[in-house]
Scaffold this active site. Structure first.
Site, PDB file in Angstrom:
ATOM      1  N   PRO A 126       0.777  -1.227   0.000  1.00 44.09           N
ATOM      2  CA  PRO A 126       0.000   0.000   0.000  1.00 44.09           C
ATOM      3  C   PRO A 126       0.816   1.289   0.000  1.00 44.09           C
ATOM      4  O   PRO A 126       1.831   1.388   0.696  1.00 44.09           O
ATOM      5  CB  PRO A 126      -0.831  -0.098   1.289  1.00 44.09           C
ATOM      6  N   ASN A 127       0.321   2.207  -0.797  1.00 34.68           N
ATOM      7  CA  ASN A 127       0.832   3.583  -0.901  1.00 34.68           C
ATOM      8  C   ASN A 127       2.138   3.716  -1.674  1.00 34.68           C
ATOM      9  O   ASN A 127       2.572   4.833  -1.938  1.00 34.68           O
ATOM     10  CB  ASN A 127       0.975   4.232   0.495  1.00 34.68           C
ATOM     11  N   ARG A 183       4.823  12.578  -1.912  1.00 38.23           N
ATOM     12  CA  ARG A 183       5.056  13.194  -0.593  1.00 38.23           C
ATOM     13  C   ARG A 183       6.215  12.477   0.092  1.00 38.23           C
ATOM     14  O   ARG A 183       6.673  11.442  -0.360  1.00 38.23           O
ATOM     15  CB  ARG A 183       3.788  13.100   0.264  1.00 38.23           C
ATOM     16  N   TYR A 226      11.443   8.769   1.096  1.00 40.37           N
ATOM     17  CA  TYR A 226      11.325   7.815  -0.019  1.00 40.37           C
ATOM     18  C   TYR A 226      11.907   8.315  -1.340  1.00 40.37           C
ATOM     19  O   TYR A 226      11.851   7.617  -2.341  1.00 40.37           O
ATOM     20  CB  TYR A 226       9.849   7.434  -0.216  1.00 40.37           C
ATOM     21  N   ASN A 246       7.901  -5.886  -1.142  1.00 44.06           N
ATOM     22  CA  ASN A 246       7.899  -4.760  -0.215  1.00 44.06           C
ATOM     23  C   ASN A 246       6.446  -4.613   0.248  1.00 44.06           C
ATOM     24  O   ASN A 246       5.631  -3.980  -0.430  1.00 44.06           O
ATOM     25  CB  ASN A 246       8.379  -3.474  -0.896  1.00 44.06           C
ATOM     26  N   ALA A 255       3.326  -0.894   4.670  1.00 45.35           N
ATOM     27  CA  ALA A 255       2.842  -0.883   6.059  1.00 45.35           C
ATOM     28  C   ALA A 255       2.412  -2.274   6.534  1.00 45.35           C
ATOM     29  O   ALA A 255       2.483  -2.572   7.733  1.00 45.35           O
ATOM     30  CB  ALA A 255       1.692   0.099   6.193  1.00 45.35           C
ATOM     31  N   HIS A 277       4.479  -4.664   8.919  1.00 45.40           N
ATOM     32  CA  HIS A 277       4.500  -4.589  10.376  1.00 45.40           C
ATOM     33  C   HIS A 277       3.214  -5.097  11.033  1.00 45.40           C
ATOM     34  O   HIS A 277       3.095  -5.044  12.255  1.00 45.40           O
ATOM     35  CB  HIS A 277       4.750  -3.132  10.801  1.00 45.40           C
ATOM     36  N   ASP A 337       1.817 -15.815   6.369  1.00 49.87           N
ATOM     37  CA  ASP A 337       1.306 -17.181   6.157  1.00 49.87           C
ATOM     38  C   ASP A 337       1.278 -17.539   4.670  1.00 49.87           C
ATOM     39  O   ASP A 337       1.581 -18.676   4.303  1.00 49.87           O
ATOM     40  CB  ASP A 337      -0.102 -17.325   6.758  1.00 49.87           C
ATOM     41  N   GLU A 367      12.703  -9.673   1.052  1.00 51.56           N
ATOM     42  CA  GLU A 367      11.985  -8.479   1.517  1.00 51.56           C
ATOM     43  C   GLU A 367      12.812  -7.232   1.163  1.00 51.56           C
ATOM     44  O   GLU A 367      14.030  -7.224   1.366  1.00 51.56           O
ATOM     45  CB  GLU A 367      11.833  -8.593   3.038  1.00 51.56           C
ATOM     46  N   HIS A 383      12.830  -2.847   1.528  1.00 53.69           N
ATOM     47  CA  HIS A 383      12.266  -1.573   1.975  1.00 53.69           C
ATOM     48  C   HIS A 383      13.131  -0.457   1.426  1.00 53.69           C
ATOM     49  O   HIS A 383      14.364  -0.528   1.514  1.00 53.69           O
ATOM     50  CB  HIS A 383      12.199  -1.487   3.503  1.00 53.69           C
ATOM     51  N   ILE A 384      12.486   0.561   0.911  1.00 54.18           N
ATOM     52  CA  ILE A 384      13.214   1.697   0.347  1.00 54.18           C
ATOM     53  C   ILE A 384      13.943   2.440   1.466  1.00 54.18           C
ATOM     54  O   ILE A 384      15.101   2.817   1.319  1.00 54.18           O
ATOM     55  CB  ILE A 384      12.220   2.616  -0.395  1.00 54.18           C
ATOM     56  N   SER A 385      13.249   2.634   2.579  1.00 54.93           N
ATOM     57  CA  SER A 385      13.845   3.381   3.703  1.00 54.93           C
ATOM     58  C   SER A 385      14.556   2.429   4.670  1.00 54.93           C
ATOM     59  O   SER A 385      14.328   1.212   4.636  1.00 54.93           O
ATOM     60  CB  SER A 385      12.756   4.158   4.449  1.00 54.93           C
ATOM     61  N   ARG A 436      13.804   3.927  12.067  1.00 57.77           N
ATOM     62  CA  ARG A 436      12.539   4.673  12.115  1.00 57.77           C
ATOM     63  C   ARG A 436      11.738   4.318  13.382  1.00 57.77           C
ATOM     64  O   ARG A 436      12.303   3.864  14.354  1.00 57.77           O
ATOM     65  CB  ARG A 436      11.768   4.411  10.813  1.00 57.77           C
ATOM     66  N   ARG A 485       7.699   0.159  13.427  1.00 57.16           N
ATOM     67  CA  ARG A 485       8.214  -0.419  12.169  1.00 57.16           C
ATOM     68  C   ARG A 485       9.307  -1.457  12.434  1.00 57.16           C
ATOM     69  O   ARG A 485       9.916  -1.977  11.505  1.00 57.16           O
ATOM     70  CB  ARG A 485       8.790   0.683  11.273  1.00 57.16           C
TER      71      ARG A 485
HETATM   72  O1  CA2 Z   1      10.663   1.821   3.274  1.00 57.68           O
HETATM   73  C1  CA2 Z   1       9.788   1.152   2.740  1.00 57.68           C
HETATM   74  O2  CA2 Z   1       9.888   0.698   1.607  1.00 57.68           O
HETATM   75  C2  CA2 Z   1       8.469   0.907   3.484  1.00 57.68           C
HETATM   76  O3  CA2 Z   1       8.032  -0.406   3.177  1.00 57.68           O
HETATM   77  C3  CA2 Z   1       7.498   1.948   2.960  1.00 57.68           C
HETATM   78  C4  CA2 Z   1       6.149   1.907   3.664  1.00 57.68           C
HETATM   79  C5  CA2 Z   1       6.314   1.934   5.186  1.00 57.68           C
HETATM   80  O4  CA2 Z   1       5.063   1.777   5.818  1.00 57.68           O
HETATM   81  C6  CA2 Z   1       7.269   0.855   5.671  1.00 57.68           C
HETATM   82  O5  CA2 Z   1       7.423   0.979   7.066  1.00 57.68           O
HETATM   83  C7  CA2 Z   1       8.618   0.995   4.995  1.00 57.68           C
HETATM   84  C8  CA2 Z   1       5.295   3.115   3.253  1.00 57.68           C
HETATM   85  C9  CA2 Z   1       5.088   3.258   1.783  1.00 57.68           C
HETATM   86  C10 CA2 Z   1       4.340   4.523   1.561  1.00 57.68           C
HETATM   87  O6  CA2 Z   1       5.043   5.358   0.708  1.00 57.68           O
HETATM   88  C11 CA2 Z   1       4.697   6.663   0.623  1.00 57.68           C
HETATM   89  C12 CA2 Z   1       4.887   7.229  -0.595  1.00 57.68           C
HETATM   90  C13 CA2 Z   1       4.584   8.554  -0.775  1.00 57.68           C
HETATM   91  C14 CA2 Z   1       4.095   9.318   0.264  1.00 57.68           C
HETATM   92  C15 CA2 Z   1       3.914   8.729   1.501  1.00 57.68           C
HETATM   93  C16 CA2 Z   1       4.217   7.394   1.681  1.00 57.68           C
END
Ligand code: CA2
Length: 145
Positions: free
Chosen positions: A9-10, A17, A22, A73, A76, A79, A86, A97, A99-101, A106, A110
């Site tokens: 998601p997202n 943003r 990111y 990836n 959210a 977590h 499963d 797995e 993660h970009i960040s 953090r 997380r």
């Molecule tokens: O660092 C990552 O790749 C995450 O999986 C990104 C997730 C976050 O919930 C994980 O803890 C770490 C969030 C992706 C949402 O990305 C956004 C993109 C644009 C604006 C806001 C959030």
């Protein structure tokens, strides 16, 4: 090697943003990056993104017998989702797995990764490059099998 890359998601909002976390590149840029990386490495990659937990579970299940590995990836859902953990365990495909960040630096919420418990490796904090590292890992893993 056929690899399914799943984004949660997202991640389709990348570049819109929170660029300080990111980056400024968009989800389309990420798709291009993965496609180019896969071509360079000689992997056959399909990308999928959804904002819905059940859809992610469906895609993981559908990968069984079709793909040789998964890069995920779960965003959210990393977590929170025992269902994704499963599903990864159920299909038993080699999974990595990404993660970009750098999630380890953090918020406390997380610091747990359910999906990661079913993955052979995690790359976090390398930006888009983590996806290429994950593809390389799976290719090496398959060669060693
Ligand atoms: O660092 C990552 O790749 C995450 O999986 C990104 C997730 C976050 O919930 C994980 O803890 C770490 C969030 C992706 C949402 O990305 C956004 C993109 C644009 C604006 C806001 C959030």
């Amino acid at each position: 090697m056929k690899i399914l890359v799943i984004n949660g998601p997202n991640l389709n909002m990348l570049g819109i943003r929170e660029p300080e976390i990111y980056g400024r590149e968009t989800y389309q840029d990420l798709l291009e990056y993965i496609k180019t990386s896969a071509a360079e490495l000689g992997a056959d990659v399909t990308c999928y993104q959804s904002n819905h937990e059940g859809d992610l579970v469906d895609q993981i299940q559908a990968a069984y017998g079709v793909y040789d590995g998964i890069v995920i990836n779960p965003a959210a859902y990393t977590h929170t989702s025992v269902a994704i953990l499963d599903a990864l365990k159920a299909v038993s495909l080699p999974a990595v797995e990404v993660h970009i960040s750098k999630v380890s630096e953090r918020e406390a919420f997380r610091q747990i990764s359910y999906a990661g418990m079913a993955c052979k490796k995690t790359y976090a904090g390398f930006g888009f490059a983590g996806y290429k590292m994950a593809l390389e890992f799976l290719l090496d893993f398959e060669r060693a099998e």
